[in-house]
Write a protein that holds these residues in place. Structure first.
Motif, PDB file in Angstrom:
ATOM      1  N   VAL A 190      -3.785   2.514  17.719  1.00  0.00           N
ATOM      2  CA  VAL A 190      -2.682   2.936  16.849  1.00  0.00           C
ATOM      3  C   VAL A 190      -1.389   2.374  17.420  1.00  0.00           C
ATOM      4  CG1 VAL A 190      -1.489   4.891  15.814  1.00  0.00           C
ATOM      5  CG2 VAL A 190      -3.941   5.052  16.314  1.00  0.00           C
ATOM      6  N   ASN A 200      -6.315  11.756   9.595  1.00  0.00           N
ATOM      7  CA  ASN A 200      -5.034  11.728   8.877  1.00  0.00           C
ATOM      8  C   ASN A 200      -3.873  11.564   9.840  1.00  0.00           C
ATOM      9  OD1 ASN A 200      -6.133  12.185   6.319  1.00  0.00           O
ATOM     10  ND2 ASN A 200      -6.124  14.397   6.618  1.00  0.00           N
ATOM     11  N   SER A 201      -2.799  10.986   9.340  1.00  0.00           N
ATOM     12  CA  SER A 201      -1.529  10.914  10.091  1.00  0.00           C
ATOM     13  C   SER A 201      -1.749  10.469  11.532  1.00  0.00           C
ATOM     14  CB  SER A 201      -0.829  12.284  10.091  1.00  0.00           C
ATOM     15  OG  SER A 201      -0.637  12.723   8.776  1.00  0.00           O
ATOM     16  N   THR A 232      -4.137   0.009  13.457  1.00  0.00           N
ATOM     17  CA  THR A 232      -3.395   0.597  12.354  1.00  0.00           C
ATOM     18  C   THR A 232      -2.081   1.180  12.855  1.00  0.00           C
ATOM     19  OG1 THR A 232      -3.571   2.125  10.478  1.00  0.00           O
ATOM     20  CG2 THR A 232      -4.464   2.867  12.588  1.00  0.00           C
ATOM     21  N   GLN A 233      -1.178   1.437  11.938  1.00  0.00           N
ATOM     22  CA  GLN A 233       0.127   1.972  12.317  1.00  0.00           C
ATOM     23  C   GLN A 233       0.102   3.490  12.352  1.00  0.00           C
ATOM     24  OE1 GLN A 233       2.873   0.102   9.531  1.00  0.00           O
ATOM     25  NE2 GLN A 233       3.413  -1.392  11.103  1.00  0.00           N
ATOM     26  N   ASN A 273      -0.702   6.427   9.403  1.00  0.00           N
ATOM     27  CA  ASN A 273      -1.725   6.055   8.423  1.00  0.00           C
ATOM     28  C   ASN A 273      -2.919   6.992   8.470  1.00  0.00           C
ATOM     29  OD1 ASN A 273      -0.240   3.939   7.488  1.00  0.00           O
ATOM     30  ND2 ASN A 273      -1.421   2.335   8.512  1.00  0.00           N
ATOM     31  N   ASP A 274      -3.733   6.929   7.406  1.00  0.00           N
ATOM     32  CA  ASP A 274      -5.007   7.657   7.344  1.00  0.00           C
ATOM     33  C   ASP A 274      -6.121   6.623   7.377  1.00  0.00           C
ATOM     34  OD1 ASP A 274      -3.757   9.827   4.673  1.00  0.00           O
ATOM     35  OD2 ASP A 274      -3.353   9.817   6.833  1.00  0.00           O
ATOM     36  N   LYS A 275      -7.136   6.878   8.209  1.00  0.00           N
ATOM     37  CA  LYS A 275      -8.241   5.920   8.317  1.00  0.00           C
ATOM     38  C   LYS A 275      -9.568   6.652   8.431  1.00  0.00           C
ATOM     39  CE  LYS A 275      -6.053   2.018   8.263  1.00  0.00           C
ATOM     40  NZ  LYS A 275      -6.239   1.081   7.127  1.00  0.00           N
TER      41      LYS A 275
END
Lengths: 115, 115
Positions: free
Chosen positions: B114, B79-80, B13-14, B17-19
């Motif tokens: 990330v 988050n973030s 993910t970048q 983002n929130d995952k």
């Protein structure tokens, strides 16, 4: 502050011989000590544990020795088999401020058993 | 039957983002944990829940929030996301607040990258 140390990152042993994996710790208040085995892309698997009031615990081919005065424990595997090739983590159980327990892990030793 | 299952196994993910990572255990254990294994192979505890109650909360950025809807599930929301969050995250469960007698059962891990 690394409280549990495995100073040998890797170990190679011939099949049928003894494998000895070592672990040192700094906190004399640790309650239990455990060994975990980990294959690639899998989670660690519990192998064997020892209470701080004992100096030896045996389970089949696996024996853990605890030397409290030296703050040292070791895992012996006899006889070693190719399927034992994995990363072995030492862990110590410590009580937290909330009265529960957590494990503190070493960084692991990669064991390779040669056929 | 998988005892402790985590999804997804891989997550790329970048930044920003929130995952979420999900964990479920079918062992009937009442305590669950999240551990993080960083690039230096340290396995460090992040959180632990016992019967949906948070019992261990290590020094983790508050961007990480665990949620336990019931004692069989423990999810981790981040988050973030930052580059330094890249690691393998392991979920585990145990019978009670294990001191070290029985060991934890770990899931197979979620590799978070990330970019």
């Amino acid at each position: 502050d690394q409280q549990v140390k495995q100073n040998s990152p890797s170990l190679s042993v011939q099949e049928g011989r003894i494998s000895i994996l070592n672990c040192d710790y700094t906190n004399s208040m640790f309650d239990y000590f455990l060994w975990y085995k980990k294959y690639p892309a899998e989670g660690p698997t519990f192998l064997i544990s020892i209470s701080s009031i004992k100096d030896k615990n045996e389970d089949g081919r696996f024996t853990v020795f605890l030397n409290k005065s030296a703050k040292h424990l070791s895992l012996h595997i006899v006889p070693s088999q190719p399927g034992d090739s994995a990363v072995y983590f030492c862990a110590a159980s410590a009580i937290t401020t909330s009265g529960t327990y957590k494990y503190i892990f070493g960084t692991g030793t990669r064991l390779k058993v040669l056929a | 039957d998988t005892a402790v299952s985590q999804t997804p196994k891989y997550l790329v993910t970048q930044m920003g983002n929130d995952k979420s990572i999900k964990c479920e255990q079918n062992l009937g254990h009442d305590t669950m944990y999240w551990y993080k294994q960083d690039s230096k192979k340290f396995l460090k505890i992040m959180f632990s829940y016992n019967n949906k109650e948070l019992i261990i909360n290590e020094t983790v950025p508050n961007r990480f929030s665990p949620k336990s809807p019931d004692k069989a599930h423990l999810n981790l929301h981040i988050n973030s996301l930052e580059l330094g969050d890249s690691a393998v995250y392991f979920c585990a469960s145990s019978r009670g607040r294990d001191r070290g007698l029985y060991g934890y059962t770990f899931g197979s891990g979620t590799r978070l990258t990330v970019v």
